[in-house]
Design a protein around this motif. Structure first.
Motif, PDB file in Angstrom:
ATOM      1  N   THR A 111       6.915   1.057   8.032  1.00  0.00           N
ATOM      2  CA  THR A 111       7.018   2.245   7.189  1.00  0.00           C
ATOM      3  C   THR A 111       7.961   1.917   6.037  1.00  0.00           C
ATOM      4  O   THR A 111       8.595   0.858   6.012  1.00  0.00           O
ATOM      5  CB  THR A 111       7.562   3.454   7.975  1.00  0.00           C
ATOM      6  N   TRP A 129       0.848  -1.214   0.000  1.00  0.00           N
ATOM      7  CA  TRP A 129       0.000   0.000   0.000  1.00  0.00           C
ATOM      8  C   TRP A 129       0.872   1.249   0.000  1.00  0.00           C
ATOM      9  O   TRP A 129       0.669   2.180  -0.786  1.00  0.00           O
ATOM     10  CB  TRP A 129      -0.921  -0.010   1.227  1.00  0.00           C
ATOM     11  N   LEU A 130       1.869   1.281   0.902  1.00  0.00           N
ATOM     12  CA  LEU A 130       2.693   2.478   1.052  1.00  0.00           C
ATOM     13  C   LEU A 130       3.524   2.764  -0.195  1.00  0.00           C
ATOM     14  O   LEU A 130       3.843   3.924  -0.480  1.00  0.00           O
ATOM     15  CB  LEU A 130       3.607   2.330   2.281  1.00  0.00           C
ATOM     16  N   ARG A 159      -3.401   8.362   1.448  1.00  0.00           N
ATOM     17  CA  ARG A 159      -2.727   8.199   2.742  1.00  0.00           C
ATOM     18  C   ARG A 159      -3.767   7.878   3.811  1.00  0.00           C
ATOM     19  O   ARG A 159      -4.856   8.438   3.825  1.00  0.00           O
ATOM     20  CB  ARG A 159      -1.978   9.457   3.137  1.00  0.00           C
ATOM     21  N   ASN A 160      -3.449   6.971   4.691  1.00  0.00           N
ATOM     22  CA  ASN A 160      -4.276   6.661   5.860  1.00  0.00           C
ATOM     23  C   ASN A 160      -3.301   6.498   7.018  1.00  0.00           C
ATOM     24  O   ASN A 160      -2.364   5.696   6.939  1.00  0.00           O
ATOM     25  CB  ASN A 160      -5.065   5.360   5.624  1.00  0.00           C
ATOM     26  N   GLU A 161      -3.492   7.273   8.076  1.00  0.00           N
ATOM     27  CA  GLU A 161      -2.508   7.314   9.159  1.00  0.00           C
ATOM     28  C   GLU A 161      -2.336   5.968   9.872  1.00  0.00           C
ATOM     29  O   GLU A 161      -1.375   5.787  10.614  1.00  0.00           O
ATOM     30  CB  GLU A 161      -2.885   8.384  10.181  1.00  0.00           C
TER      31      GLU A 161
END
Length: 569
Positions: free
Chosen positions: A452, A319-320, A326-328
């Motif tokens: 991350t 996803w990243l 963006r979703n926190e």
């Protein structure tokens, strides 16, 4: 090349992806099941680590037990190296993930994923972890019919008892704990492990005096020889679907192929999620782009829905690295069951008086066959290992440094920390009189923990996962209390020496990095991307209370597939 369009693309053929693929295919949908690793035990890849072989498999007739026997040895370190997360071509090394400190991430690549080396443990979540912790948007009762479906497919039954389990049960009873009955655990106590491993052949009972061959068809079912970490190829000589451990490659993958509408594409690393309008606030998933790990060739496949089942590290990484909103909480809230190891050592005479033999012989029986549940804290489970793996887990690393640096005078253990030299030799010389207890804590989701990515720290598939994990004070307290209970049980069972590892964080069970209620809705469809679903352990809203997560992950994947059918087909 595979077809250009399917009803669904499932990214990842590990523990959960094949469940979703099977359920969708049972309803008549066409499914492409994409897997980054190789396909062992498939005649279309006779040398899966040496040459590219075929491109895909769509028939259950391709599966071969004889080939699996050739490819899976019983040498644990060799098999861990073969199965751990990396490409089929081992000359290219592992796929890197950065994990803090001395810990590690232990996940596999290949059809079957991490169930290739899991120990078959298939308990349900603790109901309180779903209904009483503030993480889940659904009730525990919603999961029960899916648990029942998965348990039937995986043939889950209570594990057989050998000396190590008998000793543990006696210690737990002497410590005042109750024997638990039932699958939905609400109180502390001990019980045989519900395992997805077929029962042993009745002729292997200790009183039967069996002296014959241990291969198929002389014996069927489990042979009671350790082997789950090495892929569990037992019984040798059995057809593919008659292997005792019901890992997803043995249970769900054949069932999916038998529908006639599933194609498995191994050696394909998905690097992008295609959408109808990249960069907008709320796109719709339309397919995936993947890279062949042998040739480097890139292909794009379109589909009506995309199901992410690459695991709790790779799903958020994908996803990243994709051009998605963006979703926190994407990648955040990771739980790993912050674990530890407590070892007991017995004198031979004490063992003889307690269990009628002077050794425990942890290499007999199933790898993990006895457990202690404590909803709200987590669990304990006995572990049978070969000496090398046992030494690594129990004595090889510690957050407390070397044992000689620590004074455990007020602790319930005799030594704590990493062992070396004469003390290590003394304890390992008693390997046949030793029992390891794995501590698995109910760590809670914290936003600081997770996955991350960073530009510039890349492999051939883009920025690699950077994993952070720091337990909270509450997580440490729950683990400490479980370690104390483990020491008490071992003492009550007669252990004359108890050692605590104080292990550094190691990711054996990884979950909740794409949590239901934060990244995906109650159907496990992404809040921010239509037709994009998650069907792996990353969608779990927490660590299910510390229970082994495979059953819950598969049950949720089955539920997700039904929700996909309701919404889009």
């Amino acid at each position: 090349m595979v077809a250009s369009h399917y009803d669904a693309v499932v990214v990842g053929a590990g523990g959960d992806g094949p469940v979703a693929a099977w359920k969708l295919a049972e309803a008549g949908r066409s499914v492409l099941l994409v897997e980054a690793g190789p396909f062992y035990g498939n005649e279309r890849w006779p040398k899966p680590n040496e040459s590219p072989g075929a491109e895909s498999s769509s028939s259950v007739d391709d599966l071969s037990g004889a080939l699996l026997d050739e490819q899976f040895t019983t040498r644990e370190l060799e098999m861990i190296r073969k199965l751990v997360f990396g490409p089929a071509d081992h000359e290219r090394g592992f796929w890197l993930r950065k994990f803090p400190g001395d810990g590690a991430i232990l996940q596999c690549a290949g059809v079957g994923g991490t169930t290739l080396h899991y120990t078959g443990c298939h308990p349900r979540a603790y109901p309180a972890s779903v209904d009483e912790q503030p993480h889940w948007p659904i009730d525990y009762a919603d999961l029960i019919p899916y648990y029942q479906e998965v348990e039937a497919m995986c043939e889950v039954t209570p594990a057989p008892v050998t000396a190590k389990e008998e000793l543990f049960f006696r210690g737990a009873a002497a410590a005042g704990w109750d024997l638990l009955d039932g699958l939905n655990v609400t109180e502390p106590g001990y019980r045989p492990q519900p395992n997805a491993i077929r029962q042993p052949d009745p002729r292997l009972h200790v009183d039967a005096g069996y002296g014959g061959d241990f291969s198929y068809p002389d014996v069927e079912g489990d042979t009671l020889a350790l082997g789950s970490i090495a892929g569990h190829p037992f019984p040798r000589g059995a057809p593919y679907e008659e292997k005792a451990k019901r890992a997803s490659n043995i249970s769900f993958v054949p069932a999916a192929l038998r529908t006639g509408t599933v194609t498995v594409r191994p050696n394909a690393f998905v690097t992008a999620i295609e959408t109808d309008s990249a960069g907008i606030d709320h796109p719709t998933a339309t397919g995936v782009r993947f890279r062949d790990t042998w040739s480097g060739r890139v292909e794009t496949v379109r589909s009506e829905v995309v199901v992410l089942a690459a695991g709790a590290i790779e799903t958020p990484r994908l996803w990243l690295n994709a051009d998605l909103p963006r979703n926190e909480w994407v990648g955040r809230g990771m739980t790993i069951h912050f674990g530890d190891n407590v070892m007991g050592l017995w004198d031979a005479a004490d063992l003889e008086s307690r269990i009628g033999q002077d050794t425990i012989d942890q290499f007999q029986g199933q790898d993990i066959a006895a457990r202690f549940d404590y909803p709200g804290l987590g669990m304990l489970q006995t572990v049978g290992t070969a000496p090398g793996i046992g030494a690594i887990l129990g004595f090889g690393s510690s957050a407390s440094g070397f044992a000689f640096q620590n004074d455990p005078a007020d602790a319930p253990w005799d030594t704590v920390g990493r062992l070396a030299g004469a003390e290590l030799k003394r304890l390992l010389s008693g390997y046949r009189r030793m029992l390891q207890v794995l501590v698995v804590s109910d760590d809670r989701p914290h936003r600081r923990n997770g996955v991350t990515v960073a530009p510039g720290i890349e492999d051939e598939h883009g920025p690699i996962p950077l994993v952070n994990y720091e337990p909270s004070a509450g997580d440490r307290q729950r683990r400490d209390r479980l370690a104390e209970i483990a020491a008490e049980i071992l003492r009550e069972a007669g252990a004359t020496h108890v050692h605590r590892s104080d292990s550094p964080p190691t990711a054996l069970h990884v979950h909740s990095t794409m949590a239901m209620g934060k990244v995906v809705d109650e159907a496990c469809e992404a809040f921010d991307v239509d037709r994009l679903f998650v069907a792996d352990h990353s969608a779990l809203a927490n660590g299910v209370g510390g229970a082994n997560p495979t059953n819950t992950g598969q049950a949720l994947a089955a539920r997700t597939a039904e929700r996909i059918l309701e919404r889009y087909f």
